[in-house]
Design a protein around this motif. Sequence first.
Motif, PDB file in Angstrom:
ATOM      1  N   ALA A 102      -2.314   6.910  -2.786  1.00  0.00           N
ATOM      2  CA  ALA A 102      -2.220   5.521  -3.245  1.00  0.00           C
ATOM      3  C   ALA A 102      -3.445   4.754  -2.774  1.00  0.00           C
ATOM      4  N   ALA A 103      -3.761   3.673  -3.467  1.00  0.00           N
ATOM      5  CA  ALA A 103      -4.888   2.838  -3.066  1.00  0.00           C
ATOM      6  C   ALA A 103      -4.612   1.398  -3.461  1.00  0.00           C
ATOM      7  N   ILE A 104      -5.287   0.496  -2.764  1.00  0.00           N
ATOM      8  CA  ILE A 104      -5.097  -0.932  -3.002  1.00  0.00           C
ATOM      9  C   ILE A 104      -6.447  -1.626  -2.885  1.00  0.00           C
ATOM     10  N   ASP A 105      -6.659  -2.634  -3.719  1.00  0.00           N
ATOM     11  CA  ASP A 105      -7.951  -3.300  -3.696  1.00  0.00           C
ATOM     12  C   ASP A 105      -8.046  -4.259  -2.519  1.00  0.00           C
ATOM     13  N   ARG A 106      -9.176  -4.930  -2.407  1.00  0.00           N
ATOM     14  CA  ARG A 106      -9.445  -5.729  -1.224  1.00  0.00           C
ATOM     15  C   ARG A 106      -8.456  -6.875  -1.044  1.00  0.00           C
ATOM     16  N   GLY A 107      -8.056  -7.474  -2.133  1.00  0.00           N
ATOM     17  CA  GLY A 107      -7.145  -8.614  -2.054  1.00  0.00           C
ATOM     18  C   GLY A 107      -5.674  -8.246  -2.118  1.00  0.00           C
ATOM     19  N   GLY A 108      -5.382  -6.997  -2.430  1.00  0.00           N
ATOM     20  CA  GLY A 108      -3.996  -6.561  -2.524  1.00  0.00           C
ATOM     21  C   GLY A 108      -3.375  -6.750  -3.889  1.00  0.00           C
TER      22      GLY A 108
ATOM     23  N   ALA B 236       2.927  16.614   4.851  1.00  0.00           N
ATOM     24  CA  ALA B 236       1.467  16.719   4.935  1.00  0.00           C
ATOM     25  C   ALA B 236       0.993  15.831   6.078  1.00  0.00           C
ATOM     26  N   ILE B 237      -0.275  15.951   6.366  1.00  0.00           N
ATOM     27  CA  ILE B 237      -0.928  14.957   7.216  1.00  0.00           C
ATOM     28  C   ILE B 237      -1.409  13.839   6.292  1.00  0.00           C
ATOM     29  N   TYR B 238      -1.063  12.619   6.643  1.00  0.00           N
ATOM     30  CA  TYR B 238      -1.441  11.467   5.833  1.00  0.00           C
ATOM     31  C   TYR B 238      -2.595  10.728   6.507  1.00  0.00           C
ATOM     32  N   PHE B 239      -3.618  10.449   5.722  1.00  0.00           N
ATOM     33  CA  PHE B 239      -4.816   9.782   6.201  1.00  0.00           C
ATOM     34  C   PHE B 239      -4.984   8.446   5.477  1.00  0.00           C
ATOM     35  N   CYS B 240      -5.416   7.435   6.204  1.00  0.00           N
ATOM     36  CA  CYS B 240      -5.861   6.229   5.510  1.00  0.00           C
ATOM     37  C   CYS B 240      -7.381   6.212   5.513  1.00  0.00           C
ATOM     38  N   ALA B 241      -7.935   5.502   4.554  1.00  0.00           N
ATOM     39  CA  ALA B 241      -9.368   5.471   4.375  1.00  0.00           C
ATOM     40  C   ALA B 241      -9.788   4.115   3.826  1.00  0.00           C
ATOM     41  N   ALA B 242     -11.027   3.743   4.130  1.00  0.00           N
ATOM     42  CA  ALA B 242     -11.585   2.460   3.697  1.00  0.00           C
ATOM     43  C   ALA B 242     -12.770   2.697   2.775  1.00  0.00           C
ATOM     44  N   ASP B 243     -12.844   1.894   1.730  1.00  0.00           N
ATOM     45  CA  ASP B 243     -13.863   2.043   0.687  1.00  0.00           C
ATOM     46  C   ASP B 243     -14.530   0.694   0.481  1.00  0.00           C
ATOM     47  N   ARG B 244     -15.847   0.647   0.541  1.00  0.00           N
ATOM     48  CA  ARG B 244     -16.569  -0.620   0.386  1.00  0.00           C
ATOM     49  C   ARG B 244     -16.695  -1.080  -1.052  1.00  0.00           C
ATOM     50  N   THR B 245     -16.083  -0.393  -1.969  1.00  0.00           N
ATOM     51  CA  THR B 245     -16.234  -0.747  -3.377  1.00  0.00           C
ATOM     52  C   THR B 245     -15.765  -2.156  -3.676  1.00  0.00           C
ATOM     53  N   ILE B 246     -16.423  -2.779  -4.661  1.00  0.00           N
ATOM     54  CA  ILE B 246     -15.964  -4.071  -5.154  1.00  0.00           C
ATOM     55  C   ILE B 246     -15.139  -3.887  -6.416  1.00  0.00           C
ATOM     56  N   PHE B 247     -15.004  -2.663  -6.841  1.00  0.00           N
ATOM     57  CA  PHE B 247     -14.288  -2.349  -8.075  1.00  0.00           C
ATOM     58  C   PHE B 247     -12.825  -2.062  -7.770  1.00  0.00           C
ATOM     59  N   PRO B 248     -12.026  -1.853  -8.826  1.00  0.00           N
ATOM     60  CA  PRO B 248     -10.618  -1.496  -8.586  1.00  0.00           C
ATOM     61  C   PRO B 248     -10.516  -0.271  -7.690  1.00  0.00           C
ATOM     62  N   PRO B 249      -9.392  -0.104  -7.003  1.00  0.00           N
ATOM     63  CA  PRO B 249      -9.262   0.986  -6.039  1.00  0.00           C
ATOM     64  C   PRO B 249      -9.517   2.355  -6.663  1.00  0.00           C
ATOM     65  N   ARG B 250     -10.166   3.212  -5.899  1.00  0.00           N
ATOM     66  CA  ARG B 250     -10.586   4.511  -6.412  1.00  0.00           C
ATOM     67  C   ARG B 250      -9.721   5.623  -5.853  1.00  0.00           C
ATOM     68  N   ILE B 251      -9.768   6.782  -6.505  1.00  0.00           N
ATOM     69  CA  ILE B 251      -8.856   7.875  -6.159  1.00  0.00           C
ATOM     70  C   ILE B 251      -9.569   9.105  -5.634  1.00  0.00           C
ATOM     71  N   VAL B 252     -10.885   9.074  -5.568  1.00  0.00           N
ATOM     72  CA  VAL B 252     -11.648  10.246  -5.129  1.00  0.00           C
ATOM     73  C   VAL B 252     -11.998  10.098  -3.660  1.00  0.00           C
ATOM     74  N   ALA B 253     -11.613  11.089  -2.865  1.00  0.00           N
ATOM     75  CA  ALA B 253     -11.779  11.002  -1.420  1.00  0.00           C
ATOM     76  C   ALA B 253     -13.240  10.816  -1.008  1.00  0.00           C
ATOM     77  N   SER B 254     -14.155  11.469  -1.700  1.00  0.00           N
ATOM     78  CA  SER B 254     -15.558  11.413  -1.303  1.00  0.00           C
ATOM     79  C   SER B 254     -16.161  10.027  -1.475  1.00  0.00           C
ATOM     80  N   GLU B 255     -15.490   9.143  -2.185  1.00  0.00           N
ATOM     81  CA  GLU B 255     -15.998   7.789  -2.385  1.00  0.00           C
ATOM     82  C   GLU B 255     -15.605   6.846  -1.253  1.00  0.00           C
TER      83      GLU B 255
END
Length: 125
Positions: A49-55, A92-111
């Motif tokens: 799952a992912a969420i944008d900067r403002g929620g 599973a092991i669940y990880f959270c991650a932060a993405d500096r994107t200004i675009f809608p939330p992304r789904i690719v881990a490498s981003e």
Amino acid sequence: QVQLVESGGGLVQAGGSLRLSCAASGGTFSSYAMGWFRQAPGKEREFVAAIDRGGGSTRYADPVKGRFTISRVNPEKTVYLQMTDLKPEDSAIYFCAADRTIFPPRIVASEYDYWGQGTQVTVSS
């Protein structure tokens, strides 16, 4: 530099619920989209799952739609993953991650730019 610490994992029976938390420090939390990923033994890390900067915008992987909810509280610098109707395949092991994107939330881990250490979720049948 952003540091992320997950908590809330554990052992739960199938059909049960858990709420994962991810606390951020360093950086400006509201400048990052946030994501949850998971990795089971012998499998690749996968998007949850992912969420944008403002929620205001969220995305979910198909296997968790309708069961998991991602949310964030920016003043608390925390992102949550509410998990309901858990299934053994959610283990599973669940990880959270932060993405500096200004675009809608992304789904690719490498981003994603920053990662936590993960928290274990085990669902028994």
